[in-house]
Enzyme design. Structure first.
Site, PDB file in Angstrom:
ATOM      1  N   THR A  58      27.889 -13.779   9.941  1.00  0.00           N
ATOM      2  CA  THR A  58      26.653 -13.795   9.169  1.00  0.00           C
ATOM      3  C   THR A  58      26.614 -15.053   8.310  1.00  0.00           C
ATOM      4  O   THR A  58      27.005 -15.055   7.138  1.00  0.00           O
ATOM      5  CB  THR A  58      26.509 -12.505   8.339  1.00  0.00           C
ATOM      6  N   LYS A  70      31.930 -10.852  13.442  1.00  0.00           N
ATOM      7  CA  LYS A  70      30.519 -10.665  13.113  1.00  0.00           C
ATOM      8  C   LYS A  70      30.208 -11.810  12.161  1.00  0.00           C
ATOM      9  O   LYS A  70      30.716 -11.867  11.043  1.00  0.00           O
ATOM     10  CB  LYS A  70      30.307  -9.314  12.439  1.00  0.00           C
ATOM     11  N   ASP A  87      19.763 -12.095  11.317  1.00  0.00           N
ATOM     12  CA  ASP A  87      18.716 -11.759  12.291  1.00  0.00           C
ATOM     13  C   ASP A  87      17.702 -12.891  12.431  1.00  0.00           C
ATOM     14  O   ASP A  87      17.142 -13.104  13.504  1.00  0.00           O
ATOM     15  CB  ASP A  87      17.965 -10.500  11.836  1.00  0.00           C
ATOM     16  N   GLU A  88      17.471 -13.603  11.335  1.00  0.00           N
ATOM     17  CA  GLU A  88      16.460 -14.664  11.344  1.00  0.00           C
ATOM     18  C   GLU A  88      16.888 -15.866  12.167  1.00  0.00           C
ATOM     19  O   GLU A  88      16.121 -16.807  12.345  1.00  0.00           O
ATOM     20  CB  GLU A  88      16.071 -15.064   9.917  1.00  0.00           C
ATOM     21  N   TYR A 132      34.646  -9.896   9.751  1.00  0.00           N
ATOM     22  CA  TYR A 132      33.277  -9.999   9.232  1.00  0.00           C
ATOM     23  C   TYR A 132      33.225 -11.255   8.370  1.00  0.00           C
ATOM     24  O   TYR A 132      33.750 -11.285   7.262  1.00  0.00           O
ATOM     25  CB  TYR A 132      32.964  -8.739   8.421  1.00  0.00           C
ATOM     26  N   GLY A 177      24.978 -12.684  13.040  1.00  0.00           N
ATOM     27  CA  GLY A 177      24.726 -11.728  11.956  1.00  0.00           C
ATOM     28  C   GLY A 177      23.462 -11.955  11.155  1.00  0.00           C
ATOM     29  O   GLY A 177      23.006 -11.032  10.478  1.00  0.00           O
TER      30      GLY A 177
HETATM   31  O1  MN9 Z   1      23.907  -6.856   9.535  1.00  0.00           O
HETATM   32  C1  MN9 Z   1      22.655  -8.111   8.058  1.00  0.00           C
HETATM   33  N1  MN9 Z   1      23.348  -8.483   6.913  1.00  0.00           N
HETATM   34  C2  MN9 Z   1      23.088  -7.834   5.782  1.00  0.00           C
HETATM   35  C3  MN9 Z   1      23.620  -7.941   9.180  1.00  0.00           C
HETATM   36  O2  MN9 Z   1      22.242  -7.047   5.660  1.00  0.00           O
HETATM   37  C4  MN9 Z   1      23.894  -8.140   4.608  1.00  0.00           C
HETATM   38  C5  MN9 Z   1      21.478  -8.983   8.488  1.00  0.00           C
HETATM   39  O3  MN9 Z   1      20.841  -8.240   9.462  1.00  0.00           O
HETATM   40  C6  MN9 Z   1      20.515  -9.303   7.360  1.00  0.00           C
HETATM   41  O4  MN9 Z   1      20.135  -8.145   6.685  1.00  0.00           O
HETATM   42  C7  MN9 Z   1      19.231  -9.963   7.862  1.00  0.00           C
HETATM   43  C8  MN9 Z   1      18.291 -10.380   6.736  1.00  0.00           C
HETATM   44  O5  MN9 Z   1      18.787 -11.493   6.049  1.00  0.00           O
HETATM   45  O6  MN9 Z   1      19.563 -11.057   8.651  1.00  0.00           O
END
Ligand code: MN9
Length: 307
Positions: free
Chosen positions: A164, A162, A186-187, A133, A184
């Site tokens: 992010t 994953k 979503d945007e 992660y 990771g």
């Molecule tokens: O699962 C999520 N990370 C967290 C991944 O919540 C920390 C993302 O889905 C975010 O919530 C999303 C909003 O920034 O991209």
């Protein structure tokens, strides 16, 4: 590369009872609705699912319930990150016993050596393949040298990451080396898929499955204009949610959709009524009709903002 687990997974919100116990009565229909919408599976007990705030027996109950309700062809990814490697290994063994497909873990606290040792021990001891992660915003102490991430990816039984972050160059290096990468943020799903990510895992997938699945199908067909159009609409929602305490706001929208996930395990308060109403009104104002329908804001919007 092993792409058997490629696809879209919602980062499952753990439904709780008012006294903060895992609530299977909500989890089961919620899982069915996400799988029926078309997701490949769910990623449980991570940041969104508040895994690190749940007691170990609640985490096990969550996995057992979801594993039992999983329909054929759908997959379960279990975040087993814990404060000790012993607990993480125990959760990995439990996940394997109940038929999960892979495990995942945030990096532990500590320096690069501690992080390297933790992932090496988890990869070696887990009966299931491990998804690292990478989340520099939540774990800024980890992987300040990205080469360490690449090294850990080379260990046996490490399936992928994953990812992010918005560093798409690093993401592509991982993909090129043969790692399975899940987008990771979503945007930025469309951007991640363009760079070659083989799937995505996200918190806001819970509230608008159809939008993410449409984006994904467009990307898989290389219809990038369509993928971008979905991403733009999705981001109107995310931008609005980010103006509120994020996870309480997600829970408020889930409740609107008929899934009462209850309080937060962390103890963070849910949105007070006035903020909940303001959030729904903001969403109604800021998003397209198409997205409002997916979010199930039809009636709420009309009540707040008759037109
Ligand atoms: O699962 C999520 N990370 C967290 C991944 O919540 C920390 C993302 O889905 C975010 O919530 C999303 C909003 O920034 O991209």
């Amino acid at each position: 590369m092993n792409t058997a687990l490629a696809g879209l997974y919602s980062a499952f919100l753990t439904p709780l009872t008012p006294d903060r116990k895992f609530n299977p009565a909500v989890a089961e229909p919620m899982l069915h609705s996400l799988l029926r919408a078309g997701f490949d599976g769910v990623y449980v007990a991570g940041t969104t699912g508040e895994g690190l705030h749940l007691a170990l027996d609640e985490r096990r109950a969550l996995v057992e319930t979801l594993a039992r309700c999983l329909t054929p062809g759908k997959r379960l990814l279990v975040h087993v990150g814990a404060s000790t490697i012993k607990d993480a290994l125990m959760l990995a063994e439990h996940a394997a016993r109940h038929g999960a497909d892979a495990v995942s873990s945030l990096p532990p606290k500590g320096d690069a050596a501690a992080i390297g040792a933790y992932y090496a021990e988890l990869a070696a001891g887990s009966p299931l393949p491990l998804i690292l992660y990478y989340f520099p915003k939540a774990s800024p102490h980890a992987f300040s040298d990205p080469e360490q991430l690449l090294e850990i990816c080379d260990l046996p039984n490490v399936l992928g990451v994953k990812f992010t972050d918005f560093n798409f160059y690093l993401m592509q290096r991982l993909i090129k080396r043969g790692n399975l990468v899940f987008n990771g943020y979503d945007e930025a799903l469309a951007a991640g898929l363009l760079m070659g990510a083989q799937g995505g895992i996200g918190s806001t997938y819970n509230i608008m499955p159809e939008a993410y699945l449409s984006l994904y199908r467009a990307a898989m067909a290389a219809e990038w204009e369509t993928a971008r159009r979905w991403q733009t609409q999705i981001n109107d929602v995310i931008t609005t949610l980010l103006n509120y305490p994020f996870f309480p706001a997600l829970r408020a929208v889930m409740k609107e959709k008929g899934f009462n996930c209850g309080p937060m395990m962390s103890g963070e308060e849910l949105l007070p009524e006035s903020q909940r109403v303001a959030l729904l009104a903001d969403l109604d104002r800021n998003v397209s009709r198409e997205i409002a329908t997916i979010l199930s804001l039809g009636t709420a919007g009309a009540l707040i903002n008759p037109r």
